[in-house]
Write an enzyme that holds these catalytic residues in place. Sequence first.
Site, mmCIF file in Angstrom:
data_model
loop_
_atom_site.group_PDB
_atom_site.id
_atom_site.type_symbol
_atom_site.label_atom_id
_atom_site.label_comp_id
_atom_site.label_asym_id
_atom_site.label_seq_id
_atom_site.Cartn_x
_atom_site.Cartn_y
_atom_site.Cartn_z
ATOM 1 C CB CYS A 1 49.085 46.550 49.882
ATOM 2 S SG CYS A 1 49.020 44.880 49.217
ATOM 3 C CG HIS B 1 47.210 49.012 47.225
ATOM 4 N ND1 HIS B 1 48.243 48.577 46.432
ATOM 5 C CD2 HIS B 1 46.613 47.893 47.722
ATOM 6 C CE1 HIS B 1 48.271 47.255 46.459
ATOM 7 N NE2 HIS B 1 47.295 46.826 47.224
ATOM 8 C CG ASN C 1 47.823 44.039 44.826
ATOM 9 O OD1 ASN C 1 48.829 44.628 45.207
ATOM 10 N ND2 ASN C 1 46.836 43.731 45.639
HETATM 11 O O1 UT7 Z 1 46.117 44.435 48.442
HETATM 12 C C1 UT7 Z 1 45.110 43.696 49.020
HETATM 13 C C2 UT7 Z 1 45.249 42.327 48.419
HETATM 14 N N1 UT7 Z 1 44.101 41.542 48.214
HETATM 15 C C3 UT7 Z 1 43.037 41.887 47.472
HETATM 16 O O2 UT7 Z 1 42.899 42.954 46.954
HETATM 17 C C4 UT7 Z 1 42.002 40.811 47.271
HETATM 18 C C5 UT7 Z 1 40.622 41.273 47.568
HETATM 19 N N2 UT7 Z 1 39.672 40.298 47.113
HETATM 20 C C6 UT7 Z 1 39.363 40.130 45.813
HETATM 21 O O3 UT7 Z 1 39.892 40.844 44.985
HETATM 22 C C7 UT7 Z 1 38.359 39.098 45.434
HETATM 23 O O4 UT7 Z 1 37.796 38.518 46.588
HETATM 24 C C8 UT7 Z 1 38.923 38.014 44.509
HETATM 25 C C9 UT7 Z 1 39.266 38.598 43.145
HETATM 26 C C10 UT7 Z 1 40.151 37.347 45.111
HETATM 27 C C11 UT7 Z 1 37.867 36.926 44.287
HETATM 28 O O5 UT7 Z 1 36.699 37.518 43.758
HETATM 29 P P1 UT7 Z 1 35.286 37.223 44.438
HETATM 30 O O6 UT7 Z 1 34.269 37.876 43.620
HETATM 31 O O7 UT7 Z 1 35.391 37.627 45.874
HETATM 32 O O8 UT7 Z 1 35.161 35.697 44.276
HETATM 33 P P2 UT7 Z 1 34.980 34.595 45.418
HETATM 34 O O9 UT7 Z 1 36.188 34.533 46.289
HETATM 35 O O10 UT7 Z 1 33.640 34.806 46.064
HETATM 36 O O11 UT7 Z 1 34.941 33.304 44.549
HETATM 37 C C12 UT7 Z 1 33.924 33.075 43.572
HETATM 38 C C13 UT7 Z 1 34.325 31.849 42.784
HETATM 39 C C14 UT7 Z 1 34.789 30.696 43.655
HETATM 40 O O12 UT7 Z 1 34.296 29.517 43.103
HETATM 41 P P3 UT7 Z 1 33.043 28.764 43.794
HETATM 42 O O13 UT7 Z 1 33.487 28.456 45.184
HETATM 43 O O14 UT7 Z 1 31.923 29.762 43.727
HETATM 44 O O15 UT7 Z 1 32.855 27.565 42.925
HETATM 45 C C15 UT7 Z 1 36.283 30.735 43.494
HETATM 46 O O16 UT7 Z 1 36.877 29.456 43.638
HETATM 47 O O17 UT7 Z 1 35.412 32.174 41.929
HETATM 48 C C16 UT7 Z 1 36.405 31.183 42.066
HETATM 49 N N3 UT7 Z 1 37.720 31.758 41.736
HETATM 50 C C17 UT7 Z 1 38.137 31.860 40.482
HETATM 51 N N4 UT7 Z 1 37.572 31.518 39.306
HETATM 52 C C18 UT7 Z 1 38.269 31.770 38.189
HETATM 53 C C19 UT7 Z 1 38.658 32.262 42.580
HETATM 54 N N5 UT7 Z 1 39.707 32.689 41.848
HETATM 55 C C20 UT7 Z 1 39.414 32.438 40.548
HETATM 56 C C21 UT7 Z 1 40.088 32.667 39.344
HETATM 57 N N6 UT7 Z 1 39.483 32.315 38.188
HETATM 58 N N7 UT7 Z 1 41.318 33.225 39.289
#
Ligand code: UT7
Length: 360
Positions: A143, A287, A317
């Site tokens: 990125c 970004h 992204n």
């Molecule tokens: O350019 C850099 C590239 N990367 C990024 O920018 C990613 C940075 N991180 C993020 O944007 C966030 O961490 C995410 C959007 C990936 C995830 O959001 P979060 O608020 O950090 O959620 P989490 O990882 O703490 O997960 C919460 C829950 C989990 O379920 P459980 O374990 O609580 O039952 C995940 O499995 O959300 C679940 N989850 C989803 N639910 C619905 C993860 N992805 C999804 C999804 N839809 N697409």
Amino acid sequence: MNRIVGTGMAVPPCVVDNHLLSRCMNTSDAWIVQRTGIRERRVSPDTYRMLQRLAEAPDKAAFMKSVFADGLDGKIDSSMTVSDLALEASERALENAGLTARDVDCLVVSSTVPDFAYPHPGCVLAGRLALTSTPAICLQQGCAGFLYGLAIADQMMRGGMYRQVLVVGAELLSTMFDYTDAGRDMAVLFADGAGAAVVRAEPGPRGVLSSHLHTDGTTYESLAGELWGTSTYPPVSKRKFDEDRMRPRMNGRQVFVQAVRRFKEVVGECLAANGFGIGDVNRFIFHQANMRIIEAVGEGLRIPSDRLYNNVERYGNTAAASVPIALHEARALGLVKDGDLVLLAAFGTGFSWGATLIRW
Ligand code: UT7
């Protein structure tokens, strides 16, 4: 100084909204919008066709596995590659600058997943621009790729090596992900696109003031794709496929926390190096990783929200392409004017991050 005199962008015509993704995996428009700010993204025609079929498939996991094993409809050749997008964005940037490819002294191209394992899309792009001896510098900086490319171009030009450089960030990421529940954390975030900028050495106070680049290599596993890499022997094997190690992986929480921290640090570093404060900057172009990351950085640094240009809602992204796409759109909308102070910043895999301040 080295000034951006032309910009261009290209995105595939296929739009995937959150509702289509919700028919493929256990997610929802509300979850994606609340956690990421993304409403739709552009993907290659192959990904689009695959998603439409996946949405109808009764057994999602079995269908996705069959696609990774046999391709779609028995075909494995892509109808769009990353260099298709790179070419279109480059041609538009050159046209915008009033130049042709032959006027450019060097290409600097960053792309995370190439058309071929080698050569890099920078070389493929050079070929498609019919360039037979112009150097193509090829980066795989995730990125932060466009900012790394811009910094390299600027420094080569400051040293007098080149006068006009084309800097490109291009990605075709959507083709790598698992669009079932197993891959939902990454599949909803990343998408396809390309952006390009023509940088020209010109006398005067307008242009790149400084660039600041960093990498924390100790975190490289937090956002990684093994694909055909040498972390396995052999790089590609049936076992690697069966164990699902061909796909990218991400520790989303860690990326999130580090991104917010490093964005804030590097913006501060970049402004301090030039004797400016937040209030002096007319336009911040970050970004487009995730709206929550951008908002956390904006709030932390007290950036007025009307000084930020964001389009993550429409494109998701697009990694190395996201900054030049946002820059191109902001210019086209008249949000970047002559004399403005513009700050670009990015963070991604590596982790690598950086910021560049430009007197437009
Ligand atoms: O350019 C850099 C590239 N990367 C990024 O920018 C990613 C940075 N991180 C993020 O944007 C966030 O961490 C995410 C959007 C990936 C995830 O959001 P979060 O608020 O950090 O959620 P989490 O990882 O703490 O997960 C919460 C829950 C989990 O379920 P459980 O374990 O609580 O039952 C995940 O499995 O959300 C679940 N989850 C989803 N639910 C619905 C993860 N992805 C999804 C999804 N839809 N697409």
